[in-house]
Design a protein around this motif. Structure first.
Motif, short mmCIF file in Angstrom:
data_model
loop_
_atom_site.label_atom_id
_atom_site.label_comp_id
_atom_site.label_asym_id
_atom_site.label_seq_id
_atom_site.Cartn_x
_atom_site.Cartn_y
_atom_site.Cartn_z
N PHE A 52 -8.63 -6.80 22.74
CA PHE A 52 -9.66 -5.73 22.34
C PHE A 52 -9.08 -4.82 21.16
N ILE A 53 -7.95 -4.76 21.19
CA ILE A 53 -7.28 -3.89 20.10
C ILE A 53 -7.39 -4.39 18.67
N PRO A 54 -6.95 -5.73 18.30
CA PRO A 54 -7.03 -6.27 16.93
C PRO A 54 -8.86 -6.57 17.04
N LEU A 55 -9.44 -6.68 17.84
CA LEU A 55 -10.99 -6.98 17.63
C LEU A 55 -11.50 -5.80 17.12
N LEU A 56 -11.19 -4.47 17.66
CA LEU A 56 -11.57 -3.13 17.10
C LEU A 56 -10.93 -2.89 15.87
N ILE A 57 -9.79 -3.11 15.54
CA ILE A 57 -9.10 -2.94 14.32
C ILE A 57 -9.97 -3.76 13.42
N ALA A 58 -10.45 -5.03 13.83
CA ALA A 58 -11.05 -5.87 12.81
C ALA A 58 -12.48 -5.34 12.26
N SER A 59 -13.21 -4.93 13.57
CA SER A 59 -14.44 -4.46 13.33
C SER A 59 -14.57 -3.18 12.66
N THR A 60 -13.60 -2.43 12.64
CA THR A 60 -13.70 -1.14 12.18
C THR A 60 -13.30 -1.10 10.68
N GLY A 61 -12.52 -1.95 10.44
CA GLY A 61 -12.14 -2.34 9.08
C GLY A 61 -13.27 -3.07 8.37
N ALA A 62 -14.00 -4.13 8.83
CA ALA A 62 -15.23 -4.55 8.32
C ALA A 62 -16.29 -3.63 8.15
N LEU A 63 -16.17 -2.56 8.98
CA LEU A 63 -17.46 -1.45 8.67
C LEU A 63 -17.27 -0.82 7.49
N TRP A 64 -15.74 -0.54 7.28
CA TRP A 64 -15.08 0.42 6.29
C TRP A 64 -15.39 -0.38 5.05
N ALA A 65 -15.08 -1.58 4.93
CA ALA A 65 -15.23 -2.53 3.77
C ALA A 65 -16.59 -2.45 3.47
N LEU A 66 -17.51 -2.60 4.35
CA LEU A 66 -19.03 -2.99 4.02
C LEU A 66 -19.89 -1.61 3.62
N THR A 67 -19.29 -0.83 4.36
CA THR A 67 -20.05 0.84 3.89
C THR A 67 -19.39 1.87 3.17
N GLY A 68 -17.87 1.35 3.03
CA GLY A 68 -17.31 2.38 2.28
C GLY A 68 -16.96 3.54 2.92
N HIS A 69 -17.27 3.73 4.20
CA HIS A 69 -17.13 5.04 5.04
C HIS A 69 -16.96 4.65 6.68
N ILE A 70 -15.97 5.33 7.04
CA ILE A 70 -16.24 5.50 8.69
C ILE A 70 -15.87 6.93 9.11
N SER A 71 -16.48 7.28 10.31
CA SER A 71 -16.39 8.82 10.46
C SER A 71 -15.06 9.08 11.11
N ARG A 72 -14.93 10.36 11.24
CA ARG A 72 -13.38 10.76 11.64
C ARG A 72 -13.25 10.37 13.17
N MET A 73 -14.53 10.42 14.15
CA MET A 73 -14.51 10.26 15.22
C MET A 73 -14.26 8.62 15.58
N GLN A 74 -14.75 7.92 14.45
CA GLN A 74 -14.17 6.21 14.68
C GLN A 74 -12.70 6.07 14.49
N VAL A 75 -12.23 7.00 13.55
CA VAL A 75 -10.78 6.69 13.24
C VAL A 75 -9.97 7.24 14.27
N ALA A 76 -10.33 8.40 14.87
CA ALA A 76 -9.65 9.01 16.01
C ALA A 76 -9.93 7.94 17.21
N THR A 77 -10.84 7.36 17.53
CA THR A 77 -10.86 6.57 18.65
C THR A 77 -10.03 5.22 18.44
N LEU A 78 -9.96 4.79 17.27
CA LEU A 78 -9.26 3.78 16.87
C LEU A 78 -7.78 3.89 16.99
N VAL A 79 -7.23 5.14 16.66
CA VAL A 79 -5.91 5.37 16.68
C VAL A 79 -5.46 5.49 18.17
N LEU A 80 -6.49 6.27 19.14
CA LEU A 80 -6.26 6.26 20.22
C LEU A 80 -6.39 4.90 21.22
#
Length: 206
Positions: A52-80
């Protein structure tokens, strides 16, 4: 800050919720199995967490690459997820990953509490474009959401410590999201009373 680029809503939903759905399905399939890796036995929960960990990293990275933005909440969730999921895999102990929602909700609730102590609504900075409210409404909503986050942190602790692992997985996958959704649905009167479109400034939703 640059505005987020628009992408297909279905693709956005897949990237945001897909990893959690995959975690849930994989857990149901592997929960009874034990895997020996490098001479150490890992149960299905730990193996699914490790995936799950690399999958979430990949999906969050893809979301950031496609939209140019991820929320602070998404960043905090990913880090935790990386920290507590990584500890669970490294120490072969599922308890750390089960504590992750507790830490997330304590963090979010604590941040809202700090803002309230400073006379500010940090929630307004995140959601103002979605829900335009007057300042008094934002303060009330922020206070309520702060207590909701703290309650969910306590509830997560109660469930993972006292119920089965499978019950906790169902709770994490469906219960937490449902609780936040129900919370916002229950704020209808507040949204009506403090909407910027309303002309009566003295009405309150508290």
């Amino acid at each position: 800050m640059a505005e987020a680029r628009k992408i297909n809503p279905l693709l956005k939903s897949v990237l945001e919720f897909g990893p959690v759905v995959i975690f849930f399905i994989a857990y149901l399939r592997l929960k009874e199995q034990v895997f020996t890796i490098g001479g150490t036995e890992y149960d299905g929960f730990i193996v699914v967490t490790a995936a799950f960990i690399p999958l979430l990293i990949a999906s969050t990275g893809a979301l950031w690459a496609l939209t140019g933005h991820i929320s602070r909440m998404q960043v905090a969730t990913l880090v935790l997820v990386v920290i507590f999921g990584g500890l669970s895999v490294w120490l072969n102990d599922a308890r750390f990953f089960k504590m992750k929602p507790t830490m997330i909700y304590l963090l979010f609730g604590g941040l809202l509490a700090v803002g309230l102590l400073r006379g500010q609504s940090y929630l307004k900075f995140v959601m103002e474009e979605v829900m335009p409210l007057r300042d008094a409404g934002w303060m009330i909503l922020t206070k309520r959401l702060m207590w909701c986050f703290f309650a969910l942190a306590v509830l997560n602790e109660v469930i993972w410590r006292n119920m089965s692992e499978e019950a906790w997985v169902y709770f994490k996958t469906f219960g937490l999201s449902a609780a936040v959704f129900i919370f916002f649905m229950a704020q209808g009167k507040l949204f009506q009373a403090y909407s910027v479109e309303r002309s009566d400034p003295d009405q309150r939703g508290d």
